[in-house]
Scaffold this active site. Structure first.
Site, PDB file in Angstrom:
ATOM      1  N   ILE A  10     -46.301  -7.251  -5.361  1.00 23.86           N
ATOM      2  CA  ILE A  10     -45.322  -7.897  -6.274  1.00 23.86           C
ATOM      3  C   ILE A  10     -45.717  -7.764  -7.740  1.00 23.86           C
ATOM      4  CG2 ILE A  10     -46.347 -10.242  -6.229  1.00 23.86           C
ATOM      5  CD1 ILE A  10     -43.337 -11.221  -6.063  1.00 23.86           C
ATOM      6  N   ALA A  82     -47.129  -2.218  -1.803  1.00 21.77           N
ATOM      7  CA  ALA A  82     -48.496  -2.105  -2.338  1.00 21.77           C
ATOM      8  C   ALA A  82     -49.117  -0.761  -1.981  1.00 21.77           C
ATOM      9  CB  ALA A  82     -49.354  -3.242  -1.783  1.00 21.77           C
ATOM     10  N   SER A 126     -42.326   8.338  -0.419  1.00 25.39           N
ATOM     11  CA  SER A 126     -42.302   8.977  -1.751  1.00 25.39           C
ATOM     12  C   SER A 126     -41.853  10.430  -1.695  1.00 25.39           C
ATOM     13  CB  SER A 126     -43.724   8.917  -2.330  1.00 25.39           C
ATOM     14  OG  SER A 126     -43.836   9.782  -3.423  1.00 25.39           O
ATOM     15  N   GLU A 128     -43.193  12.601  -3.362  1.00 21.49           N
ATOM     16  CA  GLU A 128     -44.432  13.390  -3.383  1.00 21.49           C
ATOM     17  C   GLU A 128     -44.688  14.033  -2.028  1.00 21.49           C
ATOM     18  OE1 GLU A 128     -45.739  13.917  -6.924  1.00 21.49           O
ATOM     19  OE2 GLU A 128     -47.318  14.197  -5.449  1.00 21.49           O
ATOM     20  N   TYR A 150     -52.880  11.295  -1.955  1.00 20.15           N
ATOM     21  CA  TYR A 150     -51.841  10.258  -1.998  1.00 20.15           C
ATOM     22  C   TYR A 150     -50.657  10.654  -1.112  1.00 20.15           C
ATOM     23  CZ  TYR A 150     -47.741   7.786  -3.817  1.00 20.15           C
ATOM     24  OH  TYR A 150     -46.576   7.057  -3.928  1.00 20.15           O
ATOM     25  N   LYS A 154     -49.070   9.043   2.313  1.00 18.36           N
ATOM     26  CA  LYS A 154     -47.678   8.577   2.403  1.00 18.36           C
ATOM     27  C   LYS A 154     -46.958   9.236   3.587  1.00 18.36           C
ATOM     28  CE  LYS A 154     -46.960   5.544  -0.942  1.00 18.36           C
ATOM     29  NZ  LYS A 154     -46.440   4.196  -0.741  1.00 18.36           N
TER      30      LYS A 154
HETATM   31  P1  NAP Z   1     -47.581   0.165  -8.994  1.00 14.96           P
HETATM   32  O1  NAP Z   1     -46.927  -0.326 -10.228  1.00 14.96           O
HETATM   33  O2  NAP Z   1     -48.829   0.977  -9.084  1.00 14.96           O
HETATM   34  O3  NAP Z   1     -47.868  -1.115  -8.067  1.00 14.96           O
HETATM   35  C1  NAP Z   1     -48.711  -1.039  -6.965  1.00 14.96           C
HETATM   36  C2  NAP Z   1     -48.926  -2.429  -6.411  1.00 14.96           C
HETATM   37  O4  NAP Z   1     -49.833  -2.333  -5.278  1.00 14.96           O
HETATM   38  C3  NAP Z   1     -49.578  -3.405  -7.406  1.00 14.96           C
HETATM   39  O5  NAP Z   1     -49.015  -4.683  -7.212  1.00 14.96           O
HETATM   40  C4  NAP Z   1     -51.040  -3.402  -6.947  1.00 14.96           C
HETATM   41  O6  NAP Z   1     -51.723  -4.594  -7.268  1.00 14.96           O
HETATM   42  C5  NAP Z   1     -50.858  -3.306  -5.440  1.00 14.96           C
HETATM   43  N1  NAP Z   1     -52.097  -2.884  -4.759  1.00 14.96           N
HETATM   44  C6  NAP Z   1     -52.838  -1.772  -4.987  1.00 14.96           C
HETATM   45  N2  NAP Z   1     -53.907  -1.748  -4.162  1.00 14.96           N
HETATM   46  C7  NAP Z   1     -53.841  -2.877  -3.400  1.00 14.96           C
HETATM   47  C8  NAP Z   1     -54.660  -3.438  -2.392  1.00 14.96           C
HETATM   48  N3  NAP Z   1     -55.776  -2.840  -1.955  1.00 14.96           N
HETATM   49  N4  NAP Z   1     -54.293  -4.612  -1.828  1.00 14.96           N
HETATM   50  C9  NAP Z   1     -53.173  -5.236  -2.245  1.00 14.96           C
HETATM   51  N5  NAP Z   1     -52.362  -4.771  -3.209  1.00 14.96           N
HETATM   52  C10 NAP Z   1     -52.686  -3.598  -3.784  1.00 14.96           C
HETATM   53  O7  NAP Z   1     -46.565   1.018  -8.117  1.00 14.96           O
HETATM   54  P2  NAP Z   1     -44.958   1.077  -8.172  1.00 14.96           P
HETATM   55  O8  NAP Z   1     -44.563   2.131  -9.127  1.00 14.96           O
HETATM   56  O9  NAP Z   1     -44.431  -0.292  -8.299  1.00 14.96           O
HETATM   57  O10 NAP Z   1     -44.632   1.654  -6.721  1.00 14.96           O
HETATM   58  C11 NAP Z   1     -44.435   0.773  -5.611  1.00 14.96           C
HETATM   59  C12 NAP Z   1     -44.621   1.564  -4.321  1.00 14.96           C
HETATM   60  O11 NAP Z   1     -43.678   2.627  -4.269  1.00 14.96           O
HETATM   61  C13 NAP Z   1     -45.994   2.205  -4.162  1.00 14.96           C
HETATM   62  O12 NAP Z   1     -46.308   2.185  -2.778  1.00 14.96           O
HETATM   63  C14 NAP Z   1     -45.766   3.637  -4.612  1.00 14.96           C
HETATM   64  O13 NAP Z   1     -46.704   4.501  -4.003  1.00 14.96           O
HETATM   65  C15 NAP Z   1     -44.348   3.878  -4.117  1.00 14.96           C
HETATM   66  N6  NAP Z   1     -43.532   4.834  -4.874  1.00 14.96           N
HETATM   67  C16 NAP Z   1     -43.404   4.713  -6.220  1.00 14.96           C
HETATM   68  C17 NAP Z   1     -42.579   5.591  -6.904  1.00 14.96           C
HETATM   69  C18 NAP Z   1     -42.406   5.494  -8.391  1.00 14.96           C
HETATM   70  O14 NAP Z   1     -41.941   6.462  -9.001  1.00 14.96           O
HETATM   71  N7  NAP Z   1     -42.706   4.347  -9.010  1.00 14.96           N
HETATM   72  C19 NAP Z   1     -41.899   6.601  -6.197  1.00 14.96           C
HETATM   73  C20 NAP Z   1     -42.037   6.669  -4.825  1.00 14.96           C
HETATM   74  C21 NAP Z   1     -42.848   5.773  -4.156  1.00 14.96           C
HETATM   75  P3  NAP Z   1     -52.456  -4.788  -8.722  1.00 14.96           P
HETATM   76  O15 NAP Z   1     -51.365  -5.206  -9.662  1.00 14.96           O
HETATM   77  O16 NAP Z   1     -53.436  -5.850  -8.402  1.00 14.96           O
HETATM   78  O17 NAP Z   1     -53.066  -3.465  -9.069  1.00 14.96           O
HETATM   79  N1  GDD Z   2     -50.021  10.836 -15.243  1.00 18.91           N
HETATM   80  C1  GDD Z   2     -49.943  11.931 -16.019  1.00 18.91           C
HETATM   81  N2  GDD Z   2     -50.660  11.956 -17.184  1.00 18.91           N
HETATM   82  N3  GDD Z   2     -49.172  12.970 -15.632  1.00 18.91           N
HETATM   83  C2  GDD Z   2     -49.099  14.051 -16.445  1.00 18.91           C
HETATM   84  C3  GDD Z   2     -49.789  14.113 -17.668  1.00 18.91           C
HETATM   85  C4  GDD Z   2     -50.624  13.018 -18.043  1.00 18.91           C
HETATM   86  O1  GDD Z   2     -51.277  13.011 -19.083  1.00 18.91           O
HETATM   87  N4  GDD Z   2     -49.493  15.297 -18.258  1.00 18.91           N
HETATM   88  C5  GDD Z   2     -48.640  15.937 -17.455  1.00 18.91           C
HETATM   89  N5  GDD Z   2     -48.401  15.192 -16.348  1.00 18.91           N
HETATM   90  C6  GDD Z   2     -47.549  15.586 -15.217  1.00 18.91           C
HETATM   91  C7  GDD Z   2     -48.222  15.500 -13.850  1.00 18.91           C
HETATM   92  O2  GDD Z   2     -49.058  16.638 -13.630  1.00 18.91           O
HETATM   93  C8  GDD Z   2     -47.019  15.424 -12.928  1.00 18.91           C
HETATM   94  O3  GDD Z   2     -46.563  16.723 -12.634  1.00 18.91           O
HETATM   95  C9  GDD Z   2     -45.951  14.711 -13.772  1.00 18.91           C
HETATM   96  O4  GDD Z   2     -46.454  14.690 -15.124  1.00 18.91           O
HETATM   97  C10 GDD Z   2     -45.657  13.294 -13.333  1.00 18.91           C
HETATM   98  O5  GDD Z   2     -46.886  12.581 -13.222  1.00 18.91           O
HETATM   99  P1  GDD Z   2     -46.916  10.987 -13.009  1.00 18.91           P
HETATM  100  O6  GDD Z   2     -46.091  10.322 -14.022  1.00 18.91           O
HETATM  101  O7  GDD Z   2     -48.357  10.602 -12.883  1.00 18.91           O
HETATM  102  O8  GDD Z   2     -46.142  10.779 -11.634  1.00 18.91           O
HETATM  103  P2  GDD Z   2     -46.237  11.548 -10.228  1.00 18.91           P
HETATM  104  O9  GDD Z   2     -44.996  12.376 -10.097  1.00 18.91           O
HETATM  105  O10 GDD Z   2     -47.534  12.219 -10.040  1.00 18.91           O
HETATM  106  O11 GDD Z   2     -46.209  10.327  -9.191  1.00 18.91           O
HETATM  107  C11 GDD Z   2     -45.286   9.246  -9.350  1.00 18.91           C
HETATM  108  O12 GDD Z   2     -44.092   9.522  -8.653  1.00 18.91           O
HETATM  109  C12 GDD Z   2     -44.248   9.636  -7.225  1.00 18.91           C
HETATM  110  C13 GDD Z   2     -42.851   9.955  -6.649  1.00 18.91           C
HETATM  111  O13 GDD Z   2     -42.592  11.315  -6.771  1.00 18.91           O
HETATM  112  C14 GDD Z   2     -45.987   7.973  -8.822  1.00 18.91           C
HETATM  113  O14 GDD Z   2     -45.205   6.853  -9.131  1.00 18.91           O
HETATM  114  C15 GDD Z   2     -46.167   8.025  -7.314  1.00 18.91           C
HETATM  115  O15 GDD Z   2     -46.645   6.765  -6.842  1.00 18.91           O
HETATM  116  C16 GDD Z   2     -44.798   8.327  -6.682  1.00 18.91           C
HETATM  117  O16 GDD Z   2     -44.909   8.400  -5.272  1.00 18.91           O
END
Ligand code: NAP
Ligand code: GDD
Length: 328
Positions: A10, A82, A126, A128, A150, A154
């Protein structure tokens, strides 16, 4: 009587938007957060005093607490958000990443199956998982080809959900969500890193922004829109898997240009690439087809690329202006 939703993660970006959304719908929300040495509840400060929000401590690594929470809470809906969610970091801490995503999901699923099998379960899968599969657009039938620890984790959790759904007749759905962002996005993900740095450069608080691969392409939507899709999946008669995406893809370079042009900043003056920020195995292009979600869930993304980039920059500018005033 109001429904109870249990949310893992959360305190994260999605957990906070989902809690806002469910509280507005009249749910009793039980949010799970882990204990950390400093307070990390900024994203849920706005709902902290809501009497329908209950926060409990847990950790994905702690099987007995997962079990107890399920017993005490008796949720109608479980949202498993999480995770160690940073792709680049998963190369550095692969074991911990798998532990939180695979074993964390497994523990939650087992407690769900045994204690509250009539509840409905949402798994945060995801895009990913499509990894380096060059087929675009990606839909629910596209082959998974994970390109990071990662993503491998997933894929395993995603398969567990399907397996439990079929084997035990559970209402467990996976949302295959493409990248979604917001002003609450973690500061080390590329969009937020760019908008925060642009705001700081604009205010003279920072001079350089170092980035990795600018050619990677992502299908970026708004987190506030995507949590509605999570909820819609659990309102269907049948559990299933759904792609949630905008159907548009843009490179990191395009996002950078959108933000710097909007801010009136020069990329040449302030942005440099750093080889250390490139990934050992990159996902070159993600582009999702949300057709099934549009048809079955009647879900549509509302906020588009340009609006998202501007919204995030403006929010960071406001936050950095406050910070600047506080140190003057
Ligand atoms: P986020 O901001 O990184 O949030 C992750 C959450 O997981 C935080 O509340 C974190 O707690 C908690 N967590 C991490 N390790 C834990 C542990 N060992 N025990 C309990 N809680 C833990 O991620 P988000 O962007 O909201 O994404 C939510 C979910 O969707 C994740 O599973 C992510 O992989 C997935 N997802 C995200 C995206 C995206 O683009 N955002 C896309 C596809 C899938 P703390 O606050 O304490 O660190
Ligand atoms: N983080 C980061 N930092 N990414 C960078 C940077 C940098 O300085 N420069 C370039 N990138 C490029 C990464 O190589 C990647 O191709 C792209 O930007 C996006 O990176 P992130 O924003 O870190 O996201 P992600 O696509 O790897 O992963 C996020 O999206 C996934 C869904 O497709 C995360 O939210 C994952 O948890 C989620 O599953």
């Amino acid at each position: 009587m109001s429904k109870t939703a249990l949310i893992t993660g959360i305190t994260g970006q999605d957990g906070s938007y989902l809690a806002d959304f469910l509280l507005r719908k009249g749910y009793r929300v039980v949010g799970l957060k882990r204990r950390t040495s400093s307070i990390c509840t900024d994203r849920i400060n706005n709902i902290y005093d809501n009497e329908n929000l209950i926060l409990k401590y847990y950790d994905l690594d702690d099987a007995s607490s997962t079990w107890n929470i399920m017993l005490e809470t008796q949720p109608d809906e479980i949202y498993n958000l999480a995770a160690q969610s940073h792709v680049r970091v998963s190369f550095d801490i692969p074991e911990y990443t798998l532990q939180t995503i695979v074993m964390g999901t497994m523990r939650l699923l087992n407690a769900y199956k045994t204690l509250v099998p009539d509840a409905r379960f949402y798994q945060a899968s995801s895009s990913e998982m499509f990894g380096d599969n060059p087929q675009v657009p990606q839909d629910e039938s596209t082959a998974l080809s994970p390109a990071s620890p990662y993503a491998c984790a997933k894929v395993c959790a995603h398969n567990l959900i399907r397996n439990y759904r079929v084997a035990y007749g559970l209402h467990a759905s996976s949302g295959i969500l493409f990248n979604h962002e917001s002003p609450r996005r973690g500061e080390t993900f590329v969009t937020r890193k760019i908008t925060q740095a642009a705001a700081r450069i604009k205010l003279g608080l920072q001079d350089k922004l170092y980035l990795g691969n600018l050619d990677a392409q992502r299908d970026w939507g708004f987190a506030g829109d995507y949590v509605e899709a999570m909820w819609l999946m659990l309102q269907q008669d049948k559990a299933d898997d759904y792609i949630i995406a905008t159907g548009e893809t843009h490179s990191v370079r395009e996002f950078l240009e959108e933000v710097f042009n909007h801010a009136g900043l020069s990329i040449d003056d302030h942005v440099e690439t750093d080889p250390r920020l490139f990934r050992p195995h990159e996902v070159p292009v993600l582009l999702g087809s949300p057709e099934k979600a549009k048809k079955v869930l009647k879900w549509e993304p509302k906020i588009k690329f340009q609006q998202l980039a501007h919204m995030m920059y403006e929010s960071d500018l406001e936050e950095q202006e406050k910070f600047k005033r506080s140190i003057q």
